[in-house]
Design an enzyme around this catalytic site. Structure first.
Site, PDB file in Angstrom:
ATOM      1  CE1 TYR A  15       5.183  -4.333  -6.611  1.00 55.75           C
ATOM      2  CE2 TYR A  15       3.263  -4.134  -8.413  1.00 55.75           C
ATOM      3  CZ  TYR A  15       3.873  -4.764  -7.596  1.00 55.75           C
ATOM      4  OH  TYR A  15       3.993  -5.886  -7.816  1.00 55.75           O
ATOM      5  CG  HIS A  45       2.280  -7.187  -2.430  1.00 54.07           C
ATOM      6  ND1 HIS A  45       3.202  -6.847  -2.316  1.00 54.07           N
ATOM      7  CD2 HIS A  45       3.133  -8.395  -3.001  1.00 54.07           C
ATOM      8  CE1 HIS A  45       3.375  -6.572  -3.334  1.00 54.07           C
ATOM      9  NE2 HIS A  45       3.732  -7.633  -3.684  1.00 54.07           N
TER      10      HIS A  45
END
Length: 318
Positions: free
Chosen positions: A57, A130
């Protein structure tokens, strides 16, 4: 929205409503440091105590801001989750560079160590592998054993998988002892994919479930022309369905976002809903929507229109 102390593998209770930090990393548009600080301050004041982040992010920016700008709480420490499996490789000048996959034990540890530095913490509550959709062999050989070791060492409290597709995620839950999963976009008023395999399996295995992407990238927040649906411009059919859903909610004076946020918690296996917020105003609006009273009649009407699986209401009343 209240916390749900459902029986599961977690050694702690997940708050029923959490904040995702992808927007603080600049997802879709830049967020200033001042705006990020105001967002996190408002979240703390609203009683939000679960924050989800990831190295990807904003190439570490979301983690760094969360660590630097989230003020210490006078009460319970917040629950923090981050992710691993991808390493950040900056350019020689220090600016963000490429992101590479690395599912080796060394890569997993390097990723977590860098995350802990950015977060200013000695440990995190949840570490999600992830988006490991295409790497089952690597997960089996090195990545899953590595995160189990990290849990045994006390660097993390729970092992998780975070993905956008429920089928592969269910496969991992079936094969490994998984404490918690984060499923994004696949359990919403417009998408019930996770209901068929993932959620029943998690209920059976005691795997906690966090649901993200309840707005399907914005369409269920505001079904207007130009809205996004699953990271792309919404097709006409999806836009029309969202508008139909909004009309049903309007008939009961319930904001569409309130129904979208609270829908996943109709399933007993779901512990928490996380929403990405890029401003203090979004935090305030989402927190209010999470608490907005929704009459049973509206859920029943949404079920008849196909937005809510009938079985959820049967289980709720049975």
């Amino acid at each position: 929205m209240t916390d749900r102390p459902a029986a599961n593998r977690l050694p702690f209770i997940l708050p029923g409503f959490g904040m995702g930090t992808a927007p603080l990393g600049g997802l879709f548009e830049a967020v200033s440091d001042q705006e990020a600080a105001a967002t996190l301050k408002t979240a703390a004041e609203a009683g939000i105590t679960y924050f989800d982040t990831a190295p990807r992010y904003g190439h570490g920016l979301a983690e760094e801001r969360l660590g630097r700008l989230l003020a210490p709480s006078a009460g319970t420490d917040p629950v923090i989750s981050t992710k691993t499996g991808w390493l950040l490789r900056p350019r020689p000048d220090g600016s963000p560079g490429e992101v590479i996959t690395d599912w080796t034990e060394r890569g997993i540890r390097e990723s977590l160590e860098a995350s802990l530095i950015r977060l200013g913490r000695s440990s995190v509550d949840i570490l999600y592998l992830h988006d490991p959709d295409d790497y089952p062999d690597e997960i089996r050989r090195t990545a899953y054993p590595a995160v189990r070791k990290l849990r045994d060492e006390g660097l993390i409290r729970a092992v998780g998988f975070g993905m956008n597709h429920s089928g592969p995620l269910a496969s991992y839950v079936a094969e490994f002892e998984v404490d918690v999963v984060l499923i994004a976009g696949r359990f919403s008023l417009l998408d019930h994919e996770a209901l068929t395999t993932l959620l029943p399996l998690c209920a059976k295995t005691g795997t906690a479930v966090v649901v993200g992407g309840v707005f399907n990238t914005g369409l269920l927040a505001d079904p207007s022309p130009g809205a996004m649906f699953n990271y792309r411009p919404a097709p006409a059919e999806a836009l029309e369905r969202a508008r139909q859903c909004r009309a049903l909610c309007d008939a009961y004076a319930v904001p569409l976002p309130a129904a979208a946020i609270q829908f996943p918690l109709l399933h007993a296996a779901v512990n928490s809903v996380v929403l990405g917020c890029r401003s203090a105003a979004e935090v305030t609006a989402n927190a209010a929507a999470a608490r907005f009273p929704i009459p049973d009649e509206l859920w029943q009407r949404l079920a008849r229109a196909g937005f809510v699986p009938e079985q959820l209401l049967d289980e709720r009343t049975g």
